[in-house]
Every structure is written in structure tokens, then in C-alpha cells.
Design a protein around this motif. Sequence first.
Motif, short mmCIF file in Angstrom:
data_model
loop_
_atom_site.label_atom_id
_atom_site.label_comp_id
_atom_site.label_asym_id
_atom_site.label_seq_id
_atom_site.Cartn_x
_atom_site.Cartn_y
_atom_site.Cartn_z
N PRO A 246 -11.63 -14.51 -4.31
CA PRO A 246 -10.73 -15.43 -3.51
C PRO A 246 -10.86 -15.08 -2.10
O PRO A 246 -11.31 -14.23 -1.72
CB PRO A 246 -9.46 -14.94 -4.48
N SER A 247 -10.22 -16.14 -1.38
CA SER A 247 -10.44 -16.33 0.21
C SER A 247 -9.65 -15.33 0.49
O SER A 247 -8.46 -15.11 -0.13
CB SER A 247 -10.21 -17.59 0.56
N ALA A 248 -9.34 -14.79 1.95
CA ALA A 248 -8.51 -13.97 2.49
C ALA A 248 -7.11 -14.75 2.65
O ALA A 248 -6.42 -13.84 2.24
CB ALA A 248 -9.14 -13.60 3.74
N ALA A 249 -7.40 -15.77 2.65
CA ALA A 249 -5.99 -16.69 2.60
C ALA A 249 -5.11 -16.58 1.42
O ALA A 249 -4.04 -16.46 1.20
CB ALA A 249 -6.08 -18.29 2.95
N GLU A 250 -5.81 -16.75 0.27
CA GLU A 250 -5.47 -16.72 -1.22
C GLU A 250 -4.75 -15.15 -1.51
O GLU A 250 -3.69 -15.07 -1.83
CB GLU A 250 -6.32 -17.21 -2.39
N VAL A 251 -5.64 -14.20 -1.09
CA VAL A 251 -5.09 -12.77 -1.23
C VAL A 251 -3.84 -12.68 -0.25
O VAL A 251 -2.91 -11.90 -0.90
CB VAL A 251 -6.18 -11.77 -0.61
N TYR A 252 -3.69 -13.02 0.86
CA TYR A 252 -2.68 -13.21 1.55
C TYR A 252 -1.41 -13.66 0.98
O TYR A 252 -0.16 -13.32 0.87
CB TYR A 252 -2.46 -13.54 3.05
N ARG A 253 -1.80 -14.90 0.42
CA ARG A 253 -0.37 -15.57 -0.17
C ARG A 253 -0.03 -14.92 -1.48
O ARG A 253 1.28 -14.74 -1.69
CB ARG A 253 -1.06 -16.96 -0.65
N VAL A 254 -0.99 -14.40 -2.39
CA VAL A 254 -0.40 -13.56 -3.70
C VAL A 254 0.65 -12.53 -2.90
O VAL A 254 1.53 -12.36 -3.57
CB VAL A 254 -1.47 -13.07 -4.22
N LEU A 255 0.04 -11.77 -2.16
CA LEU A 255 0.84 -10.47 -1.67
C LEU A 255 2.02 -10.82 -0.85
O LEU A 255 2.97 -10.33 -0.95
CB LEU A 255 -0.07 -9.66 -0.73
N GLU A 260 8.02 -11.71 -1.06
CA GLU A 260 9.41 -12.70 -1.31
C GLU A 260 9.97 -12.21 -2.61
O GLU A 260 11.20 -12.47 -2.75
CB GLU A 260 8.58 -14.04 -1.31
N ARG A 261 9.31 -11.79 -3.49
CA ARG A 261 9.92 -11.54 -4.66
C ARG A 261 10.55 -10.00 -4.75
O ARG A 261 11.41 -9.75 -5.49
CB ARG A 261 8.96 -11.50 -5.86
N GLY A 262 10.45 -9.31 -3.61
CA GLY A 262 10.89 -8.08 -3.47
C GLY A 262 10.14 -6.93 -4.22
O GLY A 262 10.39 -5.70 -4.20
N LEU A 263 8.77 -7.14 -4.63
CA LEU A 263 7.97 -6.24 -5.26
C LEU A 263 7.36 -5.39 -4.21
O LEU A 263 7.32 -4.06 -4.42
CB LEU A 263 7.23 -6.84 -6.10
N LEU A 264 6.65 -5.92 -3.16
CA LEU A 264 5.80 -5.17 -2.47
C LEU A 264 6.34 -4.03 -1.59
O LEU A 264 5.82 -2.84 -1.57
CB LEU A 264 5.06 -6.03 -1.53
N GLN A 265 7.66 -4.28 -1.34
CA GLN A 265 8.58 -2.98 -0.68
C GLN A 265 8.77 -1.93 -1.38
O GLN A 265 9.05 -0.81 -0.88
CB GLN A 265 9.57 -3.77 -0.04
N GLY A 305 2.24 -5.88 6.87
CA GLY A 305 2.88 -5.75 8.18
C GLY A 305 4.28 -6.55 8.04
O GLY A 305 5.19 -6.16 8.59
N GLU A 306 4.16 -7.51 7.16
CA GLU A 306 5.43 -8.41 7.25
C GLU A 306 6.29 -8.02 6.22
O GLU A 306 7.59 -8.38 6.41
CB GLU A 306 4.84 -10.11 6.88
N TYR A 307 6.06 -7.31 5.26
CA TYR A 307 6.73 -6.85 4.00
C TYR A 307 6.83 -5.48 3.97
O TYR A 307 7.81 -4.87 3.27
CB TYR A 307 6.48 -7.61 2.85
#
Length: 347
Positions: A246-255, A260-265, A305-307
Amino acid sequence: MDAPQYPPKPSPGDAVAVLSPSAGLPGVFPVPFELGLRRLSDHFGLVPVEYPTTRRPDASPRERADDLHAAFADPAVKAVFASIGGDDQIRVLRHLDRDLLRACPKPFFGFSDNTNLLVALWNLGIVGYYGGSVMLHLGRPVRMDPYTADSLRAALFTSGPRTLTVPDRITTAAGDWADPATFTREPDTEPATPWTWHNATRRVQGPTWGGNLEILSWLMMADREIQQPSAYDGCVLFLETSEEMPSAAEVYRVLRNMGERGLLQRFGALLMGRAKAWHFDKRYDARERAAYRADQRQAVLRALGEYAPDLMAVFDIDFGHTEPQLVVPVGGTATVDGPARQVTLTY
């Protein structure tokens, strides 16, 4: 939720099931499959047992689930191996007898599309193992990679902590399984680059959760097997990407969407697999492989960095679609020690 528990381990001489819960590719490419079966026997002393759908590319989700149930319910079978991954295991989930799986816990080995079943087992409180592909890693041309074999042997037969190391070399390109010449020579390799650490200021310990990033994204889209964010508090997230690259853009979008779902944090640390950077439709040279991995790393760091700006992360660990392949216990304890630059998995 309590941390998943390790099921009893097999011993040399035990029977192990070999199934195709995703795709019946052993029926299409018998050479790597049968080579993998021989190595289960010759290298690990196990007795592989095939089931009705193992070599059937046309098996229905229900039939594949029935084979899983039969393997887990059979007291003579001490572990279960997936032949390979695929892209259809999500349709098996609705047919799982979860009470049976919970009552008959066994070590399950698989990766890629087997993320579906490994996450389902995690939800049932059962540790599984991300790795140990019969066709791809056990069926490697000429010989198993010693680094892979050592990790699989540890996951199969031992318990306790094991500190990970960086392999000397990694595979760069693979041969076509339809070409008999593929099995007369070892795959091409190159020197392995060291891990990259981010926010390596503390020591984190917790149960692992994760798998293939694309499959996890499908589970989120289908609203399957993903718990409330609080279920992952303090867990060590591990992720890797497939041969579809997958492209870097797609990897970023999944993460981003996980954020946004509150998982990564919620996670205490992230282990990111070394990205597979060559496939038959993307035959990258050394420069292109390095650039692809660097772009993916930057995409992950952008999302963090964002989440989750304080999350500790380790990049380029050799699990998942890499060769060689470390086996990761899913739900087993991981210790990520930033100051010591060490990662330890408990098998």
C-alpha cells in the motif's frame, strides 16, 4: 478485559493441523506446500494433518470454519497452522463456534489474512501466533531461513521472554511458484538495516494486539472484532503491510482513521514491521526499496504526530510479510525498552 492466556504447547511427535482458512492455495501450488509439510516433520518433529478444505480453492466459508472447529476440537491435535493467507477469511468469522474455540484453546499459527482469526482468538482470551506460514516460510526454496526457524521453534516449544535481534540479511525478491526452477536456488537477499526508534524514552510492557494493517482496516470497515478503545489500554500495537505494498498515503489514512476512532491513542507502544518492498508487479531496486520503506515510516510518524505524539515506536522489525520472519505472540507479553533499545516477546 484480562490479558489473553497462552494455550498448552505441542511437543515433538505431536500431531498438528494444517488448514486453509483463507485460500486453498496448496491445491494450486503444491510444491511449496508439500515442502513446508516435510519441514514441519523433519525440522520440528511434528506430524501434520490435512483437513478436507486444505487444498480446495473453492471451499466455502462455512466449510473452512468446519475444518477449524474439527481441528480445535480434536484432542490429538496440539496446534493449528494456516497454510498461507489470502483475502477471504473475514467471511469465515460469522461461522465460528466461539464457545468451542474457547473451550479447546490451541496455539494457532498464521499471518496476513489470518489476522482475522488471530484477533478473534484475542477477543476470546487466547494467545495466537502471527507467523509460521507453511507455504511461504516453511516452504522457502532450498532451506528455511535459520532466523525464521529459530523463532518458530521458540514459539512452538518454549515459554518465557525472548529478546529480539536484527537479522544479518533479508530477502529482496522471490521466485514464481509456478516455475520449478524457483525451488533450485535460494531467494535474493541484501543486508538488513537496523531498527529505527521514535520517542525511545521509557520502558513499556503489555499484551500485544495487531497484525496486518490492511486486514485490520477491513475489520474496522465491516465492524467486526474491533473492541471499544478502552480494551486496548496499555497494549503494544504491532502492524505490518502486505505484498500489495500500500502507498504511504493509504497507510497514513488507515492510521488516521484509527486515531479518529480513538484507538491509536490507547496503546503503550508501536512495533512496525519492515515493509515488504518488492513484488512481481513492483520489482523495486535497492534504492526504490529504501525509498518505499522511508515513505511508509514518515506516513506512520505523521499519524502518530497527529493522534499519539508521545507514543514510542520501533520500525523495521522483521515480522509479517518479511523474510526472515519473527513469530509474534498475539496477546502475549511484549516489553519495549526504549533506553536499552530492546524488544522482548514472551512466548
